[in-house]
Design a protein around this motif. Structure first.
Motif, PDB file in Angstrom:
ATOM      1  N   LYS A  53      27.979  13.911  29.955  1.00 39.73           N
ATOM      2  CA  LYS A  53      29.361  13.913  30.440  1.00 39.73           C
ATOM      3  C   LYS A  53      29.412  13.806  31.954  1.00 39.73           C
ATOM      4  O   LYS A  53      30.355  13.264  32.515  1.00 39.73           O
ATOM      5  CB  LYS A  53      30.097  15.177  29.991  1.00 39.73           C
ATOM      6  N   MET A  54      28.392  14.350  32.615  1.00 36.20           N
ATOM      7  CA  MET A  54      28.340  14.255  34.075  1.00 36.20           C
ATOM      8  C   MET A  54      28.171  12.818  34.539  1.00 36.20           C
ATOM      9  O   MET A  54      28.565  12.480  35.651  1.00 36.20           O
ATOM     10  CB  MET A  54      27.210  15.122  34.629  1.00 36.20           C
ATOM     11  N   GLY A  60      29.432  13.459  39.917  1.00 44.77           N
ATOM     12  CA  GLY A  60      28.341  14.114  39.210  1.00 44.77           C
ATOM     13  C   GLY A  60      27.282  13.157  38.710  1.00 44.77           C
ATOM     14  O   GLY A  60      26.277  13.572  38.140  1.00 44.77           O
ATOM     15  N   MET A  61      27.505  11.853  38.939  1.00 43.87           N
ATOM     16  CA  MET A  61      26.601  10.854  38.388  1.00 43.87           C
ATOM     17  C   MET A  61      25.196  10.936  38.997  1.00 43.87           C
ATOM     18  O   MET A  61      24.208  10.870  38.272  1.00 43.87           O
ATOM     19  CB  MET A  61      27.160   9.450  38.598  1.00 43.87           C
ATOM     20  N   ASP A  62      25.101  11.101  40.310  1.00 48.01           N
ATOM     21  CA  ASP A  62      23.783  11.157  40.956  1.00 48.01           C
ATOM     22  C   ASP A  62      22.967  12.342  40.461  1.00 48.01           C
ATOM     23  O   ASP A  62      21.784  12.211  40.157  1.00 48.01           O
ATOM     24  CB  ASP A  62      23.939  11.247  42.476  1.00 48.01           C
ATOM     25  N   LEU A  63      23.613  13.491  40.375  1.00 45.18           N
ATOM     26  CA  LEU A  63      22.939  14.694  39.894  1.00 45.18           C
ATOM     27  C   LEU A  63      22.506  14.538  38.433  1.00 45.18           C
ATOM     28  O   LEU A  63      21.401  14.932  38.058  1.00 45.18           O
ATOM     29  CB  LEU A  63      23.854  15.903  40.040  1.00 45.18           C
ATOM     30  N   LEU A  65      21.818  11.704  36.872  1.00 46.93           N
ATOM     31  CA  LEU A  65      20.709  10.745  36.786  1.00 46.93           C
ATOM     32  C   LEU A  65      19.385  11.386  37.186  1.00 46.93           C
ATOM     33  O   LEU A  65      18.367  11.183  36.527  1.00 46.93           O
ATOM     34  CB  LEU A  65      21.001   9.533  37.663  1.00 46.93           C
ATOM     35  N   VAL A  66      19.397  12.174  38.249  1.00 49.30           N
ATOM     36  CA  VAL A  66      18.176  12.859  38.678  1.00 49.30           C
ATOM     37  C   VAL A  66      17.736  13.851  37.604  1.00 49.30           C
ATOM     38  O   VAL A  66      16.556  13.941  37.267  1.00 49.30           O
ATOM     39  CB  VAL A  66      18.397  13.560  40.037  1.00 49.30           C
ATOM     40  N   SER A  67      18.691  14.584  37.045  1.00 54.76           N
ATOM     41  CA  SER A  67      18.362  15.572  36.015  1.00 54.76           C
ATOM     42  C   SER A  67      17.806  14.906  34.761  1.00 54.76           C
ATOM     43  O   SER A  67      16.824  15.384  34.177  1.00 54.76           O
ATOM     44  CB  SER A  67      19.597  16.389  35.656  1.00 54.76           C
ATOM     45  N   LEU A  68      18.417  13.814  34.341  1.00 56.72           N
ATOM     46  CA  LEU A  68      17.915  13.101  33.166  1.00 56.72           C
ATOM     47  C   LEU A  68      16.547  12.493  33.424  1.00 56.72           C
ATOM     48  O   LEU A  68      15.683  12.494  32.535  1.00 56.72           O
ATOM     49  CB  LEU A  68      18.909  12.025  32.725  1.00 56.72           C
ATOM     50  N   LEU A  69      16.323  12.004  34.632  1.00 55.35           N
ATOM     51  CA  LEU A  69      15.001  11.484  34.974  1.00 55.35           C
ATOM     52  C   LEU A  69      13.957  12.592  34.909  1.00 55.35           C
ATOM     53  O   LEU A  69      12.861  12.394  34.371  1.00 55.35           O
ATOM     54  CB  LEU A  69      15.026  10.859  36.376  1.00 55.35           C
ATOM     55  N   MET A  70      14.298  13.777  35.416  1.00 53.02           N
ATOM     56  CA  MET A  70      13.380  14.916  35.339  1.00 53.02           C
ATOM     57  C   MET A  70      13.082  15.276  33.886  1.00 53.02           C
ATOM     58  O   MET A  70      11.920  15.522  33.526  1.00 53.02           O
ATOM     59  CB  MET A  70      13.980  16.127  36.056  1.00 53.02           C
ATOM     60  N   VAL A  71      14.120  15.294  33.045  1.00 53.63           N
ATOM     61  CA  VAL A  71      13.932  15.642  31.635  1.00 53.63           C
ATOM     62  C   VAL A  71      13.035  14.622  30.954  1.00 53.63           C
ATOM     63  O   VAL A  71      12.097  14.982  30.228  1.00 53.63           O
ATOM     64  CB  VAL A  71      15.287  15.757  30.908  1.00 53.63           C
ATOM     65  N   PHE A  72      13.295  13.331  31.175  1.00 52.35           N
ATOM     66  CA  PHE A  72      12.513  12.306  30.475  1.00 52.35           C
ATOM     67  C   PHE A  72      11.067  12.240  30.965  1.00 52.35           C
ATOM     68  O   PHE A  72      10.162  11.994  30.169  1.00 52.35           O
ATOM     69  CB  PHE A  72      13.199  10.949  30.573  1.00 52.35           C
TER      70      PHE A  72
END
Length: 152
Positions: A53-54, A60-63, A65-72
């Protein structure tokens, strides 16, 4: 004779594959859950926030994307450690650091400004998974260092 009982045979590196597999599955499943509860609106509906949703919000898009990159990246490393024996401390250290960064971001509620939303059930599970991955990375790193000192 079993393999470890044979004289002169060096035991392989410590394996934590099943734990890394569980962390990978949990992190992949929980990245789509809502982790914060927003304030109820005038109709009484509670806004729930997730990483996906972010991505819809411009601020909230940059945060996200960084968070999803960290997760993946963490899920990929955990999947690798689940199927292959890890002989280097790099994999558990990177898993621990990425998880620590994610846990700190969740605890500090990065991206929410002055508001202090409560954790949803998904947020609590994601926080516990992140701290579990930090602990797993630290324990596996120490175990690999001890194994190297003993058998190499």
């Amino acid at each position: 004779m079993t393999a470890p009982d044979e004289p002169g045979r060096v035991q392989g590196p410590p394996r934590y594959g099943s734990l890394y597999g569980a962390i990978a599955v949990l992190a992949l499943a929980l990245n789509g859950t809502s982790f914060y509860l927003g304030e109820p609106n005038s109709s009484g509906e509670v806004y729930r926030e997730s990483l996906w949703k972010m991505l819809e919000r411009p601020y909230g898009m940059d945060l996200a994307l960084v968070s999803l990159l960290m997760v993946f990246v963490m899920v990929g490393l955990c999947a690798y450690a689940a199927v292959r024996p890890v002989t280097s401390v790099a994999v558990p250290v990177i898993v621990a650091l990425i998880s620590l960064g994610g846990a700190v971001m969740l605890m500090l509620k990065v991206g929410w400004g002055d508001s202090d939303p409560a954790f949803d059930d998904g947020g609590i599970m994601l926080m516990n998974t992140a701290w579990g991955a930090v602990l797993l990375g630290i324990v596996h790193t120490v175990h690999l260092i001890v194994w190297r000192a003993r058998y190499r």
